[in-house]
Motif scaffolding. Structure first.
Motif, short mmCIF file in Angstrom:
data_model
loop_
_atom_site.label_atom_id
_atom_site.label_comp_id
_atom_site.label_asym_id
_atom_site.label_seq_id
_atom_site.Cartn_x
_atom_site.Cartn_y
_atom_site.Cartn_z
N THR A 93 0.81 -1.22 0.00
CA THR A 93 0.00 0.00 0.00
C THR A 93 0.85 1.27 0.00
OG1 THR A 93 -0.10 -0.06 2.42
CG2 THR A 93 -1.92 -1.09 1.23
N HIS A 97 -0.28 5.13 3.79
CA HIS A 97 -1.46 5.26 2.94
C HIS A 97 -2.55 5.98 3.74
CE1 HIS A 97 -5.00 4.28 0.60
NE2 HIS A 97 -4.21 3.87 -0.38
N ILE A 339 -6.41 -1.68 -0.20
CA ILE A 339 -6.14 -2.61 -1.30
C ILE A 339 -7.39 -2.78 -2.17
CG2 ILE A 339 -5.60 -5.01 -1.86
CD1 ILE A 339 -3.88 -5.03 0.73
#
Length: 455
Positions: A93, A97, A339
């Motif tokens: 990620t 993130h 995700i």
């Protein structure tokens, strides 16, 4: 006594005052300015209080001290920005993130660590989200702090299910705690700590016949642990159908199947799990590294109802103080949401298809006379040289040119890349340009290998 609050509404301690008579205040404001990192002091502190060997390795790599990270980049104390395509598979990620940070910050402000007495909604939500993306039938979760702990939990589950013989693959890497080390088939790591667990066998990765012979000698007694792609062995990719054949052999001889996806799972291979490519559902699936969204360390042992049921009967048989800590569970939720919402599984597949051929072209251009192989599955990419010195040279050259990669713990011939699926086009362009510079510098330091004049 009811809680009191300070002028900024932070809780004030109930009970005895501080030595000077003032009330003790919890949740005191924290400055936004981090302490200045003095490189020499940090290195000295490592030598005095942690690992002097780690400090020596840092010296070899230029003595850099990393102090900040964002996306695919880290920043050093000197203000230097370095592209991170290493990190041992943690950063699918990218760093920090926003979805992961938002989830963690919210939990931090309310209830970061639980009592382990009552139920916790963050853990319930994390388990529910995680099992929503696992292969069919894997519905029960035990959370832990690291991949090696997840392996230990799997070994204990196997024993509780009557499978006391462990079978792992040569080249496999499953961690360095005593149980996990027993199934990590590397003499260098095992020898100083023997004796390890008894009744452990290693068979060649990719050799279904060897596995079948071993299982046939111990029907109903074995637990097999395998990676879909061996990361630390140097990105070793088995023939298509291998994992399915392992599943069939385990079913035929009553063996429990553990698939270790601590590194390969959560989109790293261009699918949610390496299992997915062959439609395999193991008895136990292991997750970690990227599971905490590159913010909080966390791992998970995910099992079928039948396999996990032995722990239902005694909920304190296998526990850990920080298992399913609310703040770690928030990171799990953030990682899975990021995700899923950002399409990082599909992005990993597309980026891998773009990166691997170009990296191979660069190696072929600058080191055409040196035996090499470039392998990739999604964003798990390995560059293998016949001479380990060449792998070390390329690794060092990448660091010199502001790119972090990794060497492989079970193969000193392989430089391994595990880039974030969040890389932008400019990140990719930077990687290609610096990788080309690094490859050229390796060629120039090895004059026995001709550098093409046109390159």
């Amino acid at each position: 006594m009811p809680d009191r609050t300070g002028t900024d509404n932070t809780p004030v301690a109930n009970g005895a005052p501080a030595a000077n008579g003032a009330p003790v205040t919890y949740g005191a404001p924290v400055t936004d300015t981090p302490p200045v990192a003095d490189d020499a002091w940090v290195a000295s502190a490592y030598r005095r209080t942690m690992s002097s060997g780690r400090a020596r390795l840092a010296d070899v790599l230029g003595g850099q001290v990393e102090v900040e990270s964002s996306g695919a980049w880290i920043t050093t104390s000197r203000g230097q920005r370095i592209l991170n395509v290493g990190g041992y598979g943690v950063f699918i990620t990218g760093a920090r993130h926003p979805t992961v940070v938002r989830e963690v910050e919210r939990q931090l402000r309310t209830h970061p660590i639980g009592t382990r007495i009552f139920l916790d909604p963050a853990a319930a939500r994390a388990a529910d989200l995680l099992t929503s993306v696992t292969p069919p039938g894997l519905d029960r979760v035990h959370f832990s702090g690291s991949g090696t702990e997840a392996v230990e939990a799997a070994i204990k589950l196997a024993r509780l299910n009557g499978r006391r013989r462990l079978v792992s693959m040569t080249g496999g890497y499953h961690g360095k705690t005593m149980g996990a080390l027993s199934v990590t088939a590397r003499e260098t790591f095992q020898k100083p700590f023997r004796p390890l667990l008894p009744d452990v066998e290693h068979v060649p990765f990719g050799d279904v016949e060897a596995l079948t012979r071993t299982l046939s000698r111990h029907p109903g007694e074995a637990c097999v642990i395998v990676e879909p792609v061996q990361g630390e062995a140097g990105v070793v990719i088995p023939a298509p159908g291998y994992l399915r054949a392992v599943r069939e052999a385990c079913t035929r001889y009553g063996a429990l199947l553990v698939v270790d996806e601590v590194q390969s799972g959560l989109g790293r291979l261009g699918a949610w799990w390496g299992c997915d490519a062959e439609g395999v559902s193991p008895d136990i699936l292991l997750s970690g590294k990227a599971l905490g969204g590159a913010v909080i360390p966390v791992a998970a042992t995910i099992a079928t109802q039948e396999t996990f049921s032995v722990l239902d009967r005694d909920p304190i048989l296998h526990t850990s103080t920080f298992s399913a800590a609310p703040i770690a569970m928030a990171a799990v939720c953030g990682a899975i949401l990021a995700i899923r919402e950002d399409g990082l599984v599909e992005r990993a597949a597309a980026l891998g298809a773009r990166l691997t051929p170009e990296l191979e072209r660069i190696i072929a251009t600058y080191l055409p006379h040196h035996p090499y192989e470039v392998r990739g599955a999604g964003l798990l990419i390995g560059i293998e040289f016949a001479d380990p010195a060449m792998a070390a040279d390329l690794f060092m050259a990448l660091v010199t040119h502001d790119v972090i990669a990794n060497l492989s713990l079970n193969s000193d011939h392989v430089v391994r890349l595990t880039p974030p699926a969040t890389m932008t086009d400019s990140d990719v362009a930077f990687l290609f340009e610096r990788f080309e510079r690094a490859a050229r510098s390796v060629a120039e330091r090895n004059p026995e290998y001709e550098v093409p004049a046109h390159a």
